[in-house]
Motif scaffolding. Structure first.
Motif, PDB file in Angstrom:
ATOM      1  N   SER A 198       0.849  -1.192   0.000  1.00  0.00           N
ATOM      2  CA  SER A 198       0.000   0.000   0.000  1.00  0.00           C
ATOM      3  C   SER A 198       0.878   1.233   0.000  1.00  0.00           C
ATOM      4  O   SER A 198       2.061   1.178   0.365  1.00  0.00           O
ATOM      5  N   THR A 199       0.295   2.347  -0.410  1.00  0.00           N
ATOM      6  CA  THR A 199       1.019   3.617  -0.349  1.00  0.00           C
ATOM      7  C   THR A 199       1.459   3.888   1.082  1.00  0.00           C
ATOM      8  O   THR A 199       2.566   4.375   1.325  1.00  0.00           O
ATOM      9  N   GLU A 200       0.598   3.564   2.026  1.00  0.00           N
ATOM     10  CA  GLU A 200       0.893   3.847   3.436  1.00  0.00           C
ATOM     11  C   GLU A 200       2.036   2.995   3.984  1.00  0.00           C
ATOM     12  O   GLU A 200       2.785   3.439   4.856  1.00  0.00           O
ATOM     13  N   MET A 201       2.185   1.758   3.495  1.00  0.00           N
ATOM     14  CA  MET A 201       3.272   0.885   3.954  1.00  0.00           C
ATOM     15  C   MET A 201       4.447   0.889   2.977  1.00  0.00           C
ATOM     16  O   MET A 201       5.447   0.225   3.212  1.00  0.00           O
ATOM     17  N   ASP A 221     -10.814  -7.199   9.115  1.00  0.00           N
ATOM     18  CA  ASP A 221     -10.108  -6.029   8.603  1.00  0.00           C
ATOM     19  C   ASP A 221      -8.607  -6.222   8.798  1.00  0.00           C
ATOM     20  O   ASP A 221      -8.150  -6.609   9.880  1.00  0.00           O
ATOM     21  N   LEU A 222      -7.847  -5.934   7.747  1.00  0.00           N
ATOM     22  CA  LEU A 222      -6.406  -6.179   7.751  1.00  0.00           C
ATOM     23  C   LEU A 222      -5.649  -4.998   8.354  1.00  0.00           C
ATOM     24  O   LEU A 222      -5.791  -3.863   7.910  1.00  0.00           O
ATOM     25  N   TYR A 223      -4.825  -5.303   9.359  1.00  0.00           N
ATOM     26  CA  TYR A 223      -3.934  -4.334   9.985  1.00  0.00           C
ATOM     27  C   TYR A 223      -2.501  -4.823   9.838  1.00  0.00           C
ATOM     28  O   TYR A 223      -2.239  -6.029   9.898  1.00  0.00           O
ATOM     29  N   ILE A 224      -1.563  -3.869   9.665  1.00  0.00           N
ATOM     30  CA  ILE A 224      -0.159  -4.216   9.473  1.00  0.00           C
ATOM     31  C   ILE A 224       0.709  -3.413  10.429  1.00  0.00           C
ATOM     32  O   ILE A 224       0.445  -2.234  10.683  1.00  0.00           O
ATOM     33  N   GLY A 275       4.883  -2.634  10.847  1.00  0.00           N
ATOM     34  CA  GLY A 275       6.188  -2.846  10.240  1.00  0.00           C
ATOM     35  C   GLY A 275       6.959  -1.551  10.128  1.00  0.00           C
ATOM     36  O   GLY A 275       6.411  -0.460  10.309  1.00  0.00           O
ATOM     37  N   PRO A 276       8.258  -1.630   9.805  1.00  0.00           N
ATOM     38  CA  PRO A 276       9.132  -0.458   9.879  1.00  0.00           C
ATOM     39  C   PRO A 276       9.001   0.527   8.731  1.00  0.00           C
ATOM     40  O   PRO A 276       9.634   1.582   8.762  1.00  0.00           O
ATOM     41  N   SER A 277       8.198   0.221   7.699  1.00  0.00           N
ATOM     42  CA  SER A 277       8.110   1.114   6.545  1.00  0.00           C
ATOM     43  C   SER A 277       6.819   1.925   6.499  1.00  0.00           C
ATOM     44  O   SER A 277       6.501   2.526   5.472  1.00  0.00           O
ATOM     45  N   ALA A 278       6.072   1.941   7.603  1.00  0.00           N
ATOM     46  CA  ALA A 278       4.809   2.687   7.619  1.00  0.00           C
ATOM     47  C   ALA A 278       5.056   4.181   7.474  1.00  0.00           C
ATOM     48  O   ALA A 278       6.035   4.727   8.002  1.00  0.00           O
ATOM     49  N   ALA A 279       4.165   4.840   6.766  1.00  0.00           N
ATOM     50  CA  ALA A 279       4.254   6.292   6.609  1.00  0.00           C
ATOM     51  C   ALA A 279       4.133   6.970   7.970  1.00  0.00           C
ATOM     52  O   ALA A 279       3.562   6.425   8.922  1.00  0.00           O
ATOM     53  N   TRP A 300       0.059   0.280  14.446  1.00  0.00           N
ATOM     54  CA  TRP A 300      -0.592  -0.528  13.416  1.00  0.00           C
ATOM     55  C   TRP A 300      -1.165   0.377  12.329  1.00  0.00           C
ATOM     56  O   TRP A 300      -1.636   1.484  12.612  1.00  0.00           O
ATOM     57  N   THR A 301      -1.158  -0.110  11.103  1.00  0.00           N
ATOM     58  CA  THR A 301      -1.736   0.612   9.973  1.00  0.00           C
ATOM     59  C   THR A 301      -2.975  -0.131   9.494  1.00  0.00           C
ATOM     60  O   THR A 301      -2.908  -1.326   9.180  1.00  0.00           O
ATOM     61  N   ARG A 302      -4.093   0.560   9.461  1.00  0.00           N
ATOM     62  CA  ARG A 302      -5.341  -0.026   8.979  1.00  0.00           C
ATOM     63  C   ARG A 302      -5.353   0.071   7.458  1.00  0.00           C
ATOM     64  O   ARG A 302      -5.280   1.152   6.881  1.00  0.00           O
ATOM     65  N   SER A 303      -5.462  -1.070   6.787  1.00  0.00           N
ATOM     66  CA  SER A 303      -5.315  -1.092   5.328  1.00  0.00           C
ATOM     67  C   SER A 303      -6.588  -0.747   4.569  1.00  0.00           C
ATOM     68  O   SER A 303      -6.525  -0.299   3.432  1.00  0.00           O
TER      69      SER A 303
END
Length: 529
Positions: A331-334, A377-380, A382-386, A404-407
């Motif tokens: 995703s753009t966010e990740m 709902d998918l949450y991620i 990780g070290p590359s989150a915006a 966490w990033t909500r996708s």
């Protein structure tokens, strides 16, 4: 293939400039080709010099640390020079979609407060229109490959570079400093500016480009996804440069004819070894009468992202070329892919397994975890989150939640730990009290030999009940009836999932990156009722 070894990746130091990092790791490859575009090639040595000249030129304009520079440029050798030059100078390049309108660019200029613009000559007219519409003024417009005489506020790219001596040192940025922006391709409202740090592309290259795809210096990468897109930026720039590989850049749209021209080595006399595409593109490639034979191409690895890959496409591609398509989701966010199949470990119909270094969670209503086999709902994490969406606190809080990033995607976790896509959260349908995934129905429809593409939405009938409607694009010269397609789906899925209506259309609305825009189909239906 076994899963990658436990992570032992050294994090970037506190002082870290991503552009300087890439130039440093390739210091011994001065003569090697880094990029090949439609007009020629760019060596690693020339890339380093031009990046540092660009950095010096931007500084000479009076631009200050962390000020933004809009990058509106078709894929060519000037693109990485522009992007990395801004990073090297401590500025923040804002890479934008090349297929938007003057109104869109006017908004982005004002929202980002960009102090300069780097633009392709072919796109200068639409930028000029945006500058006229906008109240925001820029210091300078730098034009790559102009096609018409320039105005005093504009300068030709090559002349701008040659007027400068290479900047001796990079800006002493920190790993967590803002590095660049990417605008999300939101389905409604204005696009959101995702702010990424200097460290984020380092992590995606280490965790995915090296550990999952196993890219190497010997590879030649070719991405159908353009550099302004997070997927394309990793594929053709950050991943390739992190390992000393070469990338083929293409300004034109990735039609089958243009793609095959590169596959066959008709540009730069070199064939790609790695191809990055999207499901819509793969469908078009396999349906093309120009499809080359297996022995004509030099591909060793093929990747897909942008939307979930229907199993049927992957199987057909493997049968023709003897290669699996490695499907993943990012995703753009990740910034890039965090859930993926991998070479030697592919389960078609799923998006694969978590990329080591990322954690995945599926949550139901109220935030509780959902059991295997049920959509959530998918949450991620990780070290590359915006870092945030610039100037949009409400959406930032909604998306970036405590690490966490909500996708915005719904997934099902399978018993083997792989994940199956169920659709966007706002695309899920409830039919007869049961959830229906549009993607599942679409993936079934495209298994029919007459169907090229399909999109499924919900429509409300006269009794106020939601029913599924499919929009279907047929292959050239193919015919099939609505009744036949309904029966085909009923035979493969639970009866309540078959589309109650089917409309045959010439094409489907898509984003610049090939994602089907179901919301436009919903809007079209709403206007007709």
């Amino acid at each position: 293939m076994t899963d990658p070894a436990p992570l032992d990746i050294a994090p970037p130091g506190e002082t870290f400039n991503f552009a300087a990092h890439l130039l440093s790791v390739n210091a011994g490859r001065s003569a090697k080709r880094a990029f090949i575009d439609d007009l020629g090639s760019l060596s690693y040595g020339a890339l380093s010099e031009r990046v540092r000249r660009m950095a010096a030129g931007l500084r000479a304009l009076g631009l200050k640390r962390e000020e933004r520079v809009l990058l509106l440029m078709q894929d060519c050798n000037d693109w990485p020079v522009s992007f990395l030059g801004a990073l090297y100078a401590g500025l923040v390049p804002v890479a934008v979609n090349t297929l938007l309108t003057a109104d869109d660019y006017a908004y982005m200029l004002e929202h980002s407060r960009a102090q300069a613009v780097m633009v392709s000559g072919a796109l200068l007219p639409v930028l000029t229109g945006a500058l006229i519409k906008s109240d925001h003024e820029v210091v300078k417009v730098i034009v790559s490959r102009p096609i018409a005489p320039l105005h005093p506020a504009e300068v030709e790219f090559e002349a701008f570079l040659q007027d400068q001596s290479p900047l001796a040192k990079p800006a002493p940025t920190r790993a967590d400093d803002p590095g660049f922006w990417l605008y999300s391709s939101g389905s409604t409202g204005r696009p959101k500016g995702a702010v990424h740090s200097h460290a984020n592309p380092y992590w995606t290259a280490e965790l995915y480009g090296k550990r999952i795809l196993c890219l190497s210096e010997a590879d030649v990468c070719f991405s159908a996804a353009k550099l302004f897109f997070a997927y394309g930026l990793g594929n053709a720039l950050t991943f390739a440069l992190s390992v000393g590989a070469c990338s083929i850049l293409m300004a034109e749209r990735a039609t089958p004819e243009a793609t095959f021209k590169r596959w066959l080595g008709q540009v730069g006399a070199v064939q790609p070894t790695v191809f990055f595409g999207a499901p819509t593109g793969f469908a078009a490639l396999l349906a093309s009468p120009l499809l080359p034979a297996r022995e004509q191409v030099g591909l060793r690895l093929v990747s897909s992202a942008g939307e979930a890959l229907p199993a049927e496409l992957g199987i057909r591609f493997r049968e023709h070329f003897g290669l699996d398509i490695i499907d993943g989701i990012g995703s753009t966010e990740m910034l890039h892919i965090f859930l993926s199949n991998r070479p030697g470990k592919v389960r078609y119909g799923t998006t694969g397994w978590p990329v080591p270094g990322y954690e995945i969670a599926l949550r139901g209503e109220g935030g509780a975890s959902v059991p295997d086999g049920e959509p959530g709902d998918l949450y991620i994490q990780g070290p590359s989150a915006a870092m945030m969406y610039w100037g949009n606190r409400a959406k930032t809080v909604e998306t970036f939640q405590g690490g966490w990033t909500r996708s915005g995607d719904k997934y099902v976790r399978n018993s083997d730990g792989s994940y199956t896509y169920s659709g966007r959260t706002d695309d899920m349908l409830k039919v007869s009290g049961l959830y229906v995934s549009p993607f599942e129905v679409e993936a079934t429809l495209v298994q029919h030999p007459a169907v090229l593409e399909a999109a499924v939405i919900g429509v409300v009938d006269a009794e106020g009940l939601t029913k599924t409607k499919a929009f279907v694009v047929l292959k050239a010269s193919a015919t099939v009836s609505e009744a036949e397609l309904k029966a085909f789906v009923k035979d493969k899925l639970a009866p309540y999932k078959y589309p109650r209506q089917i409309a045959f259309v010439d094409d489907l609305p898509k984003t610049a990156t090939g994602k089907i825009q179901r919301f436009k189909l919903r809007e079209r239906e709403a206007r007709l009722t």
